[in-house]
Design a protein around this motif. Structure first.
Motif, PDB file in Angstrom:
ATOM      1  N   PRO A 175      56.310  57.999  34.309  1.00  0.00           N
ATOM      2  CA  PRO A 175      57.422  57.117  34.661  1.00  0.00           C
ATOM      3  C   PRO A 175      57.970  56.375  33.446  1.00  0.00           C
ATOM      4  CG  PRO A 175      55.594  56.785  36.153  1.00  0.00           C
ATOM      5  CD  PRO A 175      55.092  57.650  35.048  1.00  0.00           C
ATOM      6  N   LEU A 176      57.081  56.011  32.507  1.00  0.00           N
ATOM      7  CA  LEU A 176      57.549  55.284  31.329  1.00  0.00           C
ATOM      8  C   LEU A 176      58.509  56.127  30.508  1.00  0.00           C
ATOM      9  CD1 LEU A 176      54.488  53.367  29.888  1.00  0.00           C
ATOM     10  CD2 LEU A 176      56.595  52.435  30.779  1.00  0.00           C
ATOM     11  N   TYR A 177      58.161  57.421  30.335  1.00  0.00           N
ATOM     12  CA  TYR A 177      59.061  58.297  29.567  1.00  0.00           C
ATOM     13  C   TYR A 177      60.457  58.228  30.154  1.00  0.00           C
ATOM     14  CZ  TYR A 177      54.633  60.433  28.051  1.00  0.00           C
ATOM     15  OH  TYR A 177      53.395  60.644  27.559  1.00  0.00           O
ATOM     16  N   LEU A 178      60.524  58.324  31.485  1.00  0.00           N
ATOM     17  CA  LEU A 178      61.816  58.317  32.158  1.00  0.00           C
ATOM     18  C   LEU A 178      62.522  56.983  31.987  1.00  0.00           C
ATOM     19  CD1 LEU A 178      61.524  59.987  35.643  1.00  0.00           C
ATOM     20  CD2 LEU A 178      63.195  60.411  33.870  1.00  0.00           C
ATOM     21  N   MET A 179      61.752  55.919  32.190  1.00  0.00           N
ATOM     22  CA  MET A 179      62.374  54.593  32.163  1.00  0.00           C
ATOM     23  C   MET A 179      63.004  54.290  30.811  1.00  0.00           C
ATOM     24  SD  MET A 179      59.279  52.759  34.164  1.00  0.00           S
ATOM     25  CE  MET A 179      59.665  51.040  34.052  1.00  0.00           C
ATOM     26  N   CYS A 180      62.428  54.879  29.754  1.00  0.00           N
ATOM     27  CA  CYS A 180      62.977  54.634  28.419  1.00  0.00           C
ATOM     28  C   CYS A 180      64.403  55.148  28.290  1.00  0.00           C
ATOM     29  CB  CYS A 180      62.137  55.309  27.356  1.00  0.00           C
ATOM     30  SG  CYS A 180      60.583  54.523  27.133  1.00  0.00           S
ATOM     31  N   GLY A 181      64.731  56.172  29.056  1.00  0.00           N
ATOM     32  CA  GLY A 181      66.039  56.801  28.869  1.00  0.00           C
ATOM     33  C   GLY A 181      67.125  56.239  29.753  1.00  0.00           C
ATOM     34  N   LEU A 182      66.870  55.132  30.413  1.00  0.00           N
ATOM     35  CA  LEU A 182      67.802  54.659  31.431  1.00  0.00           C
ATOM     36  C   LEU A 182      68.759  53.580  30.954  1.00  0.00           C
ATOM     37  CD1 LEU A 182      65.458  54.433  34.549  1.00  0.00           C
ATOM     38  CD2 LEU A 182      66.963  56.262  33.867  1.00  0.00           C
ATOM     39  N   ALA A 183      68.809  53.297  29.650  1.00  0.00           N
ATOM     40  CA  ALA A 183      69.595  52.143  29.204  1.00  0.00           C
ATOM     41  C   ALA A 183      71.071  52.315  29.524  1.00  0.00           C
ATOM     42  CB  ALA A 183      69.414  51.939  27.704  1.00  0.00           C
ATOM     43  N   ARG A 184      71.716  51.201  29.833  1.00  0.00           N
ATOM     44  CA  ARG A 184      73.147  51.248  30.129  1.00  0.00           C
ATOM     45  C   ARG A 184      73.959  51.286  28.847  1.00  0.00           C
ATOM     46  NH1 ARG A 184      76.748  49.331  34.163  1.00  0.00           N
ATOM     47  NH2 ARG A 184      75.035  48.838  35.550  1.00  0.00           N
ATOM     48  N   ARG A 185      73.515  50.508  27.860  1.00  0.00           N
ATOM     49  CA  ARG A 185      74.216  50.507  26.574  1.00  0.00           C
ATOM     50  C   ARG A 185      73.487  51.447  25.624  1.00  0.00           C
ATOM     51  NH1 ARG A 185      78.315  46.409  25.818  1.00  0.00           N
ATOM     52  NH2 ARG A 185      78.041  44.914  27.502  1.00  0.00           N
ATOM     53  N   ARG A 186      74.184  51.891  24.585  1.00  0.00           N
ATOM     54  CA  ARG A 186      73.581  52.725  23.539  1.00  0.00           C
ATOM     55  C   ARG A 186      72.723  53.810  24.167  1.00  0.00           C
ATOM     56  NH1 ARG A 186      71.678  47.507  20.736  1.00  0.00           N
ATOM     57  NH2 ARG A 186      73.601  46.761  19.889  1.00  0.00           N
ATOM     58  N   ARG A 187      73.371  54.650  24.971  1.00  0.00           N
ATOM     59  CA  ARG A 187      72.595  55.574  25.775  1.00  0.00           C
ATOM     60  C   ARG A 187      71.973  56.695  24.949  1.00  0.00           C
ATOM     61  NH1 ARG A 187      75.433  57.955  30.374  1.00  0.00           N
ATOM     62  NH2 ARG A 187      73.336  58.739  30.690  1.00  0.00           N
ATOM     63  N   LEU A 188      72.687  57.093  23.882  1.00  0.00           N
ATOM     64  CA  LEU A 188      72.123  58.198  23.085  1.00  0.00           C
ATOM     65  C   LEU A 188      70.786  57.802  22.476  1.00  0.00           C
ATOM     66  CD1 LEU A 188      75.051  59.913  21.231  1.00  0.00           C
ATOM     67  CD2 LEU A 188      73.356  60.918  22.748  1.00  0.00           C
ATOM     68  N   ILE A 189      70.742  56.606  21.920  1.00  0.00           N
ATOM     69  CA  ILE A 189      69.506  56.183  21.259  1.00  0.00           C
ATOM     70  C   ILE A 189      68.412  55.983  22.295  1.00  0.00           C
ATOM     71  CG2 ILE A 189      70.110  53.737  21.246  1.00  0.00           C
ATOM     72  CD1 ILE A 189      68.838  53.458  18.612  1.00  0.00           C
ATOM     73  N   SER A 190      68.822  55.581  23.483  1.00  0.00           N
ATOM     74  CA  SER A 190      67.845  55.407  24.560  1.00  0.00           C
ATOM     75  C   SER A 190      67.267  56.757  24.969  1.00  0.00           C
ATOM     76  CB  SER A 190      68.536  54.720  25.733  1.00  0.00           C
ATOM     77  OG  SER A 190      67.822  54.904  26.902  1.00  0.00           O
ATOM     78  N   GLN A 191      68.152  57.760  25.096  1.00  0.00           N
ATOM     79  CA  GLN A 191      67.655  59.076  25.498  1.00  0.00           C
ATOM     80  C   GLN A 191      66.810  59.698  24.392  1.00  0.00           C
ATOM     81  OE1 GLN A 191      70.969  61.379  26.929  1.00  0.00           O
ATOM     82  NE2 GLN A 191      71.098  60.135  28.779  1.00  0.00           N
ATOM     83  N   GLU A 192      67.225  59.444  23.142  1.00  0.00           N
ATOM     84  CA  GLU A 192      66.431  59.952  22.032  1.00  0.00           C
ATOM     85  C   GLU A 192      65.023  59.344  22.082  1.00  0.00           C
ATOM     86  OE1 GLU A 192      68.196  59.343  18.183  1.00  0.00           O
ATOM     87  OE2 GLU A 192      66.241  59.593  17.230  1.00  0.00           O
ATOM     88  N   ALA A 193      64.970  58.051  22.374  1.00  0.00           N
ATOM     89  CA  ALA A 193      63.674  57.386  22.460  1.00  0.00           C
ATOM     90  C   ALA A 193      62.830  58.035  23.540  1.00  0.00           C
ATOM     91  CB  ALA A 193      63.866  55.898  22.753  1.00  0.00           C
ATOM     92  N   ALA A 194      63.463  58.316  24.692  1.00  0.00           N
ATOM     93  CA  ALA A 194      62.712  58.899  25.804  1.00  0.00           C
ATOM     94  C   ALA A 194      62.138  60.259  25.403  1.00  0.00           C
ATOM     95  CB  ALA A 194      63.611  59.025  27.020  1.00  0.00           C
ATOM     96  N   VAL A 195      62.972  61.080  24.741  1.00  0.00           N
ATOM     97  CA  VAL A 195      62.499  62.420  24.372  1.00  0.00           C
ATOM     98  C   VAL A 195      61.360  62.326  23.362  1.00  0.00           C
ATOM     99  CG1 VAL A 195      63.158  64.544  23.205  1.00  0.00           C
ATOM    100  CG2 VAL A 195      64.664  63.528  24.894  1.00  0.00           C
ATOM    101  N   LYS A 196      61.551  61.437  22.357  1.00  0.00           N
ATOM    102  CA  LYS A 196      60.496  61.299  21.358  1.00  0.00           C
ATOM    103  C   LYS A 196      59.193  60.844  22.010  1.00  0.00           C
ATOM    104  CE  LYS A 196      63.056  60.080  17.282  1.00  0.00           C
ATOM    105  NZ  LYS A 196      63.646  58.959  16.588  1.00  0.00           N
TER     106      LYS A 196
END
Lengths: 517, 757
Positions: A175-196
């Motif tokens: 669940p944490l991996y997923l939650m990392c990618g949910l940001a409303r702002r700066r979504r690319l960096i958020s998704q990058e964080a989730a993948v990493k």
């Protein structure tokens, strides 16, 4: 023959009062998923928020109710898969309160209008649909995810065999991996964080699993107590044992973001939505170190002479990395990430002390650190400019002139992170270091003190920046927090100061004695 | 005493409000707590000197043995006279000195500081000592930094904080080690029954690091002159009378217990003497009156450290006398500089001229203070210095250095007086109004005290003797102006005469110190090196690239357990390379496929080649006689391929458009990957060789497979008989997952069709 077999199948003993908190949290997580599926969008936020708060409070109540007549030495239940003992109960209570604070942060829809989470995380960032969702309300899937993760953490800290521990690890991580990618702002960096986080986390899980397999090969059992018994008195080859310990510990240290396995944490702390970062920074740390404490004390105590040297090195590396690299950070969330790496080093010192004092000190430190971190991220989420959170440290200049209250609160929290007397951070460091000294780790404590001196420098730099500079013209403003965020900040600051001035009550409670296995 | 400390903090909390309402009057209110502290302490002096020091204790965190214990003994009493007495004077002075802005902030901080200093000198347990110690550091930081408007102020404040904060941490560690070794954290008990051992030596050195940083000794001294950017009254109080004495106090406090240890007295005597001489030389080079005094303070602190560090009765008497004398004359001199600065607008000796003629009375009192500093009779400084020379008669080398240092002191005292008040040819006379009573009073009182106490040493002697009684008394020494014609008197004459000559010489030969001798450069280099290391490591390791992160984890995972395995020297088992010829081509195929998978540029190629690896492994299973495993592997591989193809349809065909050059970075990655892979393979061989026979469960399964399940394949028996429930569960899970995946695909197709229509 079939009948005979049926008779043999026995339902394992279930100590319902003992595991009620876990059952409540995980059960509510399932209900929460159903809410997500069947409630209309407009009703979800209120329902999910209410359910989460109710769950955590209910689980806390169940815990308190159990605490009254809990056996002093603890019990094992679920056929020995879970050990509900004093340390586990302390960690559960810590997790529940910190989880409650995190849920409050996640639920706030005032700081970031509409909530900190994207309405639909699956839309590709930067597209027309993405821009269209900028003003819609947030999705509420984050609540069931958080509950699942929290349930996993609770199991993780109480698991009495390595397989339960692994499953709990996955339940808390996915669940944490997923939650990392949910940001409303700066979504690319958020998704990058989730993948990493996911990729590196998968590797760490693989290490853990590999280590588990080797330990099973060594001891013929995955039970912590059986591994301890095998290591304590046998002429089996130690190769499997040590390789197993090594790989298992890599997996655990990764979750706890101890250097040099911390590489993911600055990127993920920075990219994840701030409430999720707060949740990770506070709760994951508690769970990971809870697990580390249990594994070290129960399974590997007999071999501590062999692995302790390596962990000395790891603790030193972690403290130095955290303290020195934190100096150059220009982003405040990354800075806190490095600070957490340094703190992980301090915590590791307490964890490898393997005495009652060491355990008590580590538990106390986790509690104080969790509250401080939670509030730190809550305050960070308040300081904003036109592009969302103003995480550039330079833009915090002169904040005290714009908002003395927020600057004052942040100062208290930073002082606690630095370990200045009359904050909880000082008492935490003090108990950990004195436990380590008592266990003959004086050189490590010297390095820890040096590292805290260096780390104090970058906390101080922010205080100087806030108080002694003139604010910039187009600098960030402090947005008015909603009620939930206010509650979390108030709670965190109150605990930080109270535990600094009157630590006795909680210190008494943190003296939990040994683990049961 | 607890109430007094609380009163300081309470008043400090109220002061900003008072200042906002009544302005300068805030400093008058601020005078109350230190004055009360002084009066209370003096009123208790009879009890203190009777050998029954009053003690108070407050339990803070009993679980971990944290208490707040205060104890008023002769040393504490002496320090309180300085801290609270000079504090009260400075606050009165500040009321007249201060510009209208920042009154609330400064007065509150100064009172907090006075309270912390009171706590510091009365603290009897190591934690209270540390806590108050750091309070003074933080107050100093905030007062030096002021409102942080200039770069110099911020820099100096940070330097003061870093250096003294570092020292404070070292001291804490030293104290904890001492306390652990002694089994008690009460300072009086530690000093009375000092522990011994190697740990204690280390602890003592750490303790001294704290004392030397706080008291600005070589090589930590540059922070003190830099801190002179603070307002002059702050400098007078913190950086002359009180805070910098904290280090001296620490030495004085612990010397009775540890002065015999070489680890204690060697660093103190060497660094103290060095500091005394260096400070004196630097003071002769400064043109800013305040900096001149600051280097003078550095020099005098070195002197005090030597006296109090050697741990001998007469030296202790001399040290305690000098602590008092120094507090009096140095605060008077600093405050005088403040008066000059405020009235004339400058404190540069090259611009001041003729002040002595215009302010004769004021000049007279300042001369008294400066003469006390120079050690001229009949002043308290002279009394102290006589005692110091008497104490060190047996140590000719140290004595020689101290005589040299004292001569330098005379020289810079002359330089100060002539620079501030003398008339210089070619410089226009300064014309300013005389200082008023409030400004001049705080200069006059300590200057006069230095004169009066010299004639009546009996007033303070019981206190000083009370402290020095911690040492065995060889022959009693009485403080007095006249001991007869003795060697110390001769030395004093030599010092005064030599000092005059040095001053003559120094004014004739203005020179510069070589850059390398500046310890400031050392500090700058350390801070810069830390910064650049941090930057370099961050840039290399925290590049935001997943391969690099993974590489770090892999390297650690290989190096640490790998080193452990090598150190354990687990012998490689005898292995044969292959069991069957069929395995060779299969293994080669797998290896080639692995290499191709890394090099492939098309995504589909990479997936297919990965599939080849899987099929190859499955074939290896087959060769080893595990058809069921092989079958499972084949199925999984095929399924994975299908899923991949589904996903790849939506992605670009190639990983990158351009062929990527083989840069150095990629070679490194390749090497790391190969090493990690090989390591895992070696581990696998090692581990399988290290298994001891079959586990119990396997033995039992094999036994029961034939008779209970009628099966010739154990694996089959386990799956469908022994663990049938597990299998059913697994099948159910798989079915649910497959249904979910299928419905996802179907749902998305339906949605797309709807959208197409």
């Amino acid at each position: 023959m079939l009948l005979a077999q049926v008779e043999q199948v026995q339902v394992p003993d279930l100590d319902f009062p003992a595991i009620a908190p876990i059952l409540i949290v995980l059960g509510a997580a399932c209900v929460s998923v159903l809410f997500e599926a069947f409630l209309p969008r407009s009703a979800r936020w209120a329902a999910q928020f209410g359910l989460s708060v109710l769950t955590l409070v209910g689980a806390g109540a169940a815990l308190l109710a159990y605490l009254g007549d809990a056996p002093a030495t603890g019990v094992t239940t679920l056929a020995g898969a879970l050990a509900v003992d004093k340390p586990a109960l302390f960690l559960w209570a810590t997790l529940l309160i910190l989880g409650l604070g995190s849920v409050f942060l996640m639920a706030d829809r005032r700081v970031e209008p509409g909530g900190a989470f994207a309405a639909d995380a699956a839309i590709r960032p930067g597209t027309i649909q993405d821009r269209a969702q900028a003003t819609t309300v947030m999705q509420t899937e984050v609540f069931p995810l958080a509950l699942f993760s929290l349930g996993g953490m609770m199991v993780f800290t109480a698991s009495n065999d390595l397989l339960t521990m692994f499953i709990a690890l996955e339940v808390l991580s996915l669940p944490l991996y997923l939650m990392c990618g949910l940001a409303r702002r700066r979504r690319l960096i958020s998704q990058e964080a989730a993948v990493k986080y996911f990729l590196l986390g998968a590797f760490a899980s693989a290490f853990f699993l590999y280590g588990l397999a080797l330990l099973y090969g060594y001891a013929g059992s995955i039970k912590l107590s059986a591994i301890a018994a095998a290591a304590g008195g046998s002429d089996r080859s130690d190769t499997l044992l040590f390789a197993g310990i090594g790989l298992l510990v890599v997996g655990l240290l990764f979750k706890a973001a101890v250097g040099p396995f911390h590489t993911w944490s600055p990127d993920v702390y920075q990219g994840a939505p701030t409430p999720v970062t707060a949740f990770m920074g506070a709760c994951t740390k508690v769970a990971a170190f809870g697990g580390i404490l249990r594994v070290f004390s129960v399974a590997f105590e007999a071999t501590s002479w062999e692995w302790r040297g390596v962990l000395w090195g790891v603790a030193i590396v972690s403290m130095l990395i955290g303290a020195i690299l934190g100096l150059t950070q220009t982003d405040i969330k990354r800075m806190v990430a490095y600070s957490s790496v340094a703190h992980a080093g301090f915590l590791l010192i307490g964890s490898i002390a393997l005495t009652d004092e060491g355990r008590a000190a580590t538990l106390f430190y986790l509690l104080t650190y969790g509250f401080t971190t939670l509030s730190v991220f809550a305050v960070i989420s308040l300081v904003r400019d036109a592009n969302g959170e103003a995480t550039q440290i330079s833009s915090w200049a002169g904040l005290a002139k714009r908002s003395p209250v927020v600057a004052g609160i942040f100062t208290v929290l930073l002082l606690a992170l630095a370990g200045i007397p009359f904050t909880s951070g000082f008492v935490g460091k003090f108990v950990v270091f004195s436990a380590a000294l008592a266990d003959g780790m004086a050189p490590l404590v010297v390095i820890a003190l040096l590292a805290s001196a260096v780390a104090a420098f970058f906390y101080l730099r922010i205080i100087v920046l806030m108080y002694m500079r003139e604010p910039e013209e187009d600098g960030p403003t402090v947005s008015l927090p909603g009620v939930p965020t206010t509650i979390t900040i108030a709670l965190g600051v109150a605990v930080t100061i109270l535990l600094g001035v009157f630590p006795s009550a909680v210190l008494d409670w943190s003296v939990v004695g040994a683990f049961v296995s | 005493m607890l109430i007094l400390i609380a009163a300081h903090f309470l008043v400090a909390a109220l002061l900003p409000a008072v200042a906002a309402r009544w302005g300068r009057a805030a400093f008058v209110v601020a005078t109350l707590p230190p004055a009360a502290a002084l009066v209370t302490a003096v009123s208790w002096s009879a009890t203190v000197l009777n050998g029954a020091p009053p003690t108070e204790s407050l339990s803070w965190a009993p679980t971990i043995g944290l208490d707040l214990t205060l104890r008023l003994d002769p040393l504490a009493l002496l320090m309180i006279v300085l801290v609270s007495g000079v504090g009260a004077l400075v606050f009165v002075y500040y009321a007249a000195y201060t510009p209208p802005e920042g009154i609330g902030r400064h007065s509150a901080l100064l009172v907090v500081f006075a309270g912390s200093m009171f706590g510091l000198v009365t603290a009897d347990d190591v934690f209270s000592l540390y806590v108050f110690w750091e309070f003074t550091t933080v107050c100093s930081f905030l007062l030096v930094g002021g409102l942080g408007l200039t770069r110099a102020a911020r820099r100096s404040a940070t330097q003061a904080l870093l250096v003294t904060g570092f020292g404070g941490l070292a001291m804490l560690l030293g104290l904890i080690l001492l306390g652990t070794a002694a089994g008690t954290f009460r300072i009086s008990a530690i000093v009375a029954y000092p522990p011994s051992g190697a740990v204690v030596e280390v602890a003592v050195v750490l303790l001294l690091v704290g004392a030397l940083t706080k008291s600005a000794q070589v090589p930590f001294h540059p922070w003190l002159p830099a801190a002179m950017v603070a307002p002059t009254p702050v400098s007078a109080y913190l950086h002359a009378a009180a805070m910098v004495k904290a280090g001296v106090y620490l030495v004085a406090r612990f010397a009775p217990g540890f002065a015999d240890l070489p680890a204690w007295w060697i660093p103190l005597v060497v660094l103290g003497s060095w500091t005394m001489v260096l400070g004196g030389v630097r003071a002769l080079r400064e043109h800013d009156l305040k900096k001149l005094l600051a280097f003078g303070t550095v020099s005098q602190l070195g002197f005090l450290i030597v006296l109090l560090g050697v741990g001998e009765h007469v030296a202790a008497v001399a040290g305690a006398t000098m602590v008092l004398a120094h507090g009096l004359f140095k605060s008077a001199l600093f405050l005088a500089v403040g008066v000059i600065d405020k009235r004339t607008g400058t404190r540069d000796v090259r611009e001041l001229s003729g002040l002595g003629a215009r302010w004769p009375a004021f000049t007279g009192f300042v001369v008294l203070a400066a003469a006390s500093m120079a050690g001229a009779p009949p002043l308290l400084g002279f009394v102290g210095k006589e005692a110091a020379f008497e104490a060190l008669l047996g140590e000719p080398f140290v004595l020689a250095v101290l005589v040299l240092g004292s001569a330098l002191t005379v020289a810079y005292s002359l330089r100060f007086l002539i620079g501030a008040f003398g008339s210089k040819p070619g410089v226009s006379l300064v014309d300013s109004e005389k200082p008023g009573a409030v400004l001049a009073g705080p200069v006059v009182i300590p200057a006069l005290a230095g004169l009066v106490l010299a004639f009546a040493p009996g007033v303070v002697e019981p206190v000083i003797a009370g402290y020095a009684s911690a040492y065995p008394v060889a022959e009693p020494y009485g403080l007095a102006l006249w001991h007869g014609f003795t060697v110390p008197l001769l030395l004093s004459a030599v010092v005064l005469g030599g000092g005059y000559l040095v001053h003559r010489f120094a004014t004739g030969h203005p020179g510069r110190l070589p850059e390398a001798l500046h310890a400031q450069t050392g500090y700058d280099r350390v801070v810069m090196a830390l910064d650049s290391v941090a930057r370099g490591v961050t840039g290399r390791l925290q590049a935001g690239s997943v391969p690099v992160y993974l590489g770090v984890i892999l390297v650690v995972a290989v190096v640490v357990p790998g080193a452990g395995l090598l150190a354990g020297l687990t012998p490689l088992p005898r292995t044969q390379w292959f069991d069957s010829w069929l395995q060779v081509p299969l293994a080669v195929a797998v290896l080639v496929a692995a290499g191709l998978a890394v090099l492939a540029r098309r995504r589909l190629t990479a997936v297919l080649v990965t599939g080849v690896i899987g099929y190859g492994i499955a074939a290896l299973f087959l060769v080893d006689g595990g058809p069921d495993l092989a079958l499972a592997q084949f199925l999984v591989e095929s399924l994975t391929l299908v899923v991949f193809v589904f996903v790849l349809r939506r992605m670009p065909t190639r990983f990158t458009e351009e062929r990527r050059p083989l840069t150095e970075g990629r070679w490194v990655k390749a090497v790391v990957a190969c090493v990690a892979g090989t390591f895992v393979a070696v581990l696998a061989v090692l581990f399988s060789a290290n298994r001891d026979g079959l586990p119990e469960a396997s033995v039992e399964y094999i036994q029961r497979a034939k008779e209970d399940a009628g099966a010739s394949n154990v694996v089959n028996a386990i799956i469908v008989d022994f663990r049938a429930f597990d299998t059913v569960g697994e099948i159910a899970v798989l079915a649910v997952a497959a249904t979910g995946a299928a419905s996802l695909i179907l749902a998305s197709q339906r949605a797309r069709r709807k959208a197409d229509r």
